[in-house]
Motif scaffolding. Structure first.
Motif, PDB file in Angstrom:
ATOM      1  N   ASP A   1      31.094  86.321  61.797  1.00 25.02           N
ATOM      2  CA  ASP A   1      30.732  86.129  63.377  1.00 25.02           C
ATOM      3  C   ASP A   1      31.458  87.137  64.229  1.00 25.02           C
ATOM      4  N   ALA A   2      32.852  87.125  64.084  1.00 19.26           N
ATOM      5  CA  ALA A   2      33.793  87.832  64.816  1.00 19.26           C
ATOM      6  C   ALA A   2      33.427  89.466  65.128  1.00 19.26           C
ATOM      7  N   ALA A   3      33.185  89.838  63.620  1.00 22.14           N
ATOM      8  CA  ALA A   3      32.893  91.140  63.286  1.00 22.14           C
ATOM      9  C   ALA A   3      31.662  91.775  64.047  1.00 22.14           C
ATOM     10  N   LYS A   4      30.617  90.824  63.608  1.00 24.76           N
ATOM     11  CA  LYS A   4      29.407  91.024  64.366  1.00 24.76           C
ATOM     12  C   LYS A   4      29.315  91.172  65.723  1.00 24.76           C
ATOM     13  N   ALA A   5      30.186  90.052  66.357  1.00 21.72           N
ATOM     14  CA  ALA A   5      30.056  90.391  67.866  1.00 21.72           C
ATOM     15  C   ALA A   5      30.873  91.626  68.239  1.00 21.72           C
ATOM     16  N   ALA A   6      31.781  91.900  67.605  1.00 21.21           N
ATOM     17  CA  ALA A   6      32.325  93.273  68.055  1.00 21.21           C
ATOM     18  C   ALA A   6      31.596  94.346  68.057  1.00 21.21           C
ATOM     19  N   VAL A   7      30.871  94.385  66.772  1.00 16.97           N
ATOM     20  CA  VAL A   7      29.837  95.682  66.543  1.00 16.97           C
ATOM     21  C   VAL A   7      28.702  95.526  67.666  1.00 16.97           C
ATOM     22  N   GLU A   8      28.281  94.323  67.810  1.00 16.88           N
ATOM     23  CA  GLU A   8      26.907  94.087  68.570  1.00 16.88           C
ATOM     24  C   GLU A   8      27.546  94.783  70.036  1.00 16.88           C
ATOM     25  N   ALA A   9      28.752  94.496  70.385  1.00 14.93           N
ATOM     26  CA  ALA A   9      29.021  94.730  71.900  1.00 14.93           C
ATOM     27  C   ALA A   9      29.126  96.187  72.265  1.00 14.93           C
ATOM     28  N   VAL A  10      29.018  97.060  71.107  1.00 13.90           N
ATOM     29  CA  VAL A  10      29.052  98.632  71.383  1.00 13.90           C
ATOM     30  C   VAL A  10      27.915  99.181  70.867  1.00 13.90           C
ATOM     31  N   CYS A  11      27.152  98.428  70.007  1.00 10.92           N
ATOM     32  CA  CYS A  11      25.877  99.093  69.126  1.00 10.92           C
ATOM     33  C   CYS A  11      25.087  97.785  68.802  1.00 10.92           C
ATOM     34  N   PRO A  12      24.268  97.405  69.703  1.00 13.18           N
ATOM     35  CA  PRO A  12      23.396  96.323  69.506  1.00 13.18           C
ATOM     36  C   PRO A  12      22.312  96.617  68.590  1.00 13.18           C
ATOM     37  N   GLY A  13      21.934  95.653  67.792  1.00 15.61           N
ATOM     38  CA  GLY A  13      20.551  95.589  67.046  1.00 15.61           C
ATOM     39  C   GLY A  13      20.663  96.783  65.882  1.00 15.61           C
ATOM     40  N   VAL A  14      21.773  97.295  65.478  1.00 17.49           N
ATOM     41  CA  VAL A  14      21.798  98.362  64.662  1.00 17.49           C
ATOM     42  C   VAL A  14      22.261  97.815  63.295  1.00 17.49           C
TER      43      VAL A  14
END
Length: 324
Positions: free
Chosen positions: A104-117
């Motif tokens: 969840d934490a890794a997904k949130a960090a990635v979504e913050a800069v690159c959402p939906g990819v």
């Protein structure tokens, strides 16, 4: 809004640098390059894992187990992450799987800069690779480009049991496109982590209903394990799968040396050390010099099992729910 996966929902293993670009199906190294406005999503995931592992070195075992349990059920599609009253999480073998908060934490960090990819399925594989490399293993390169599955059902969970025979284990891995060497090195993931007494207590007291312990267990280990796992205990204690105390949290080949000395904890771990189908591979893993490479190669192959790519599946906004 997202929604949980409920019962009945049915919508619709570092390779060396010379292996860069090698693909499995439509997976490829560097799939996200140029897709996130110059952001390095693998480095972002790695940063999250580095922070977690400093606090809790046991997460490498947790993530290795998570990837295996995900990929062995309907392929590497992050279906193990989905919440629901009858999702894979609720199946008995998965009740002790942990690390969901890390993903969840890794997904949130990635979504913050690159959402939906970036898919949750790819994050599991990247996070596991990073945990391995931060725990003494090789920084192997992973193929990415997976998409997330839409179905997660407890009744689909059919994982090899710790008491499975070597021959049946070989068949189970073969059904996933993995060979004998892959199987032996993937079992090498037991170089870290623990097993609950309930998974091997029969080996200590009543092996195969003989009323006697498993004769292959080292006598001193038997004494130690019986103290840790009393026959009538009401608490399900744990034992390290690698009995070398200096490397219980290190991804190395110590596990193989331990099983050659009859110090395997799980039945399948011990039996691969003397079964003629696997013994030579175990010896090579124990005393050779290519464990890190072979383990990495097996992990990459595991990560390619029955993947969803292209227009299949979806990219979840949250790893715990399918998109609405």
């Amino acid at each position: 809004m997202s929604k949980p996966v409920l019962a009945g929902l049915a919508i619709g293993l570092i390779f060396m640098s010379s292996f860069t670009g090698q693909c499995y199906g439509q997976l490829q190294v560097g799939f996200y390059e140029g897709k996130c406005s110059g952001k390095n999503v693998e480095a972002i995931v790695g940063g999250v894992i580095a922070g977690w592992i400093k606090k809790d070195p046991t997460i490498v075992a947790a993530l290795l187990r998570m990837q295996f349990h995900d990929c062995f059920v309907n392929g590497c599609d992050a279906s193990i992450l989905l919440d629901g009253s009858n999702s894979e999480k609720t199946a008995f073998p998965n009740l002790s799987v942990r690390g969901f908060d890390i993903i969840d934490a890794a997904k949130a960090a990635v979504e913050a800069v690159c959402p939906g990819v970036v898919s949750c399925a790819d994050i599991i594989v990247m996070a596991t690779r990073d945990a391995v490399s931060l725990s003494g293993g090789e920084q192997y390169r992973v193929q990415t480009g997976r998409r997330d599955g839409l179905v997660s059902l407890a009744q689909n969970v059919n994982l090899p049991a710790p008491s499975i025979s070597v021959s049946d284990s070989i068949k189970a891995f073969a059904n996933k496109g993995l060979g004998v060497i892959d199987m032996v090195y993937l079992l090498g993931g037991h170089t870290v982590g623990v097993a609950h007494c309930s998974l091997f207590k029969d080996r200590l007291y009543n092996f195969k209903n003989t009323g006697m312990p498993d004769p292959t267990v080292d006598p001193m280990l038997l004494i130690t394990l019986r103290l840790k796992c009393p026959q009538n205990a009401t608490i399900d204690n744990t034992a390290y799968l690698d009995q070398n105390p200096q490397s219980s949290f290190v991804v190395d080949n110590s596990y193989y040396r331990q099983i050659l000395f009859r110090k395997g904890i799980l039945q399948i771990d011990q039996e691969i050390s003397f079964d003629p189908q696997t013994m030579l591979t175990v010896i090579n893993a124990a005393w050779g010099y290519d464990f890190s490479f072979q383990f990495a190669q097996a992990m990459v192959k595991l990560g390619a099992v029955q993947v969803l790519t292209g227009t299949q599946g979806e990219i979840r906004a949250s790893c715990r729910f399918v998109n609405s």
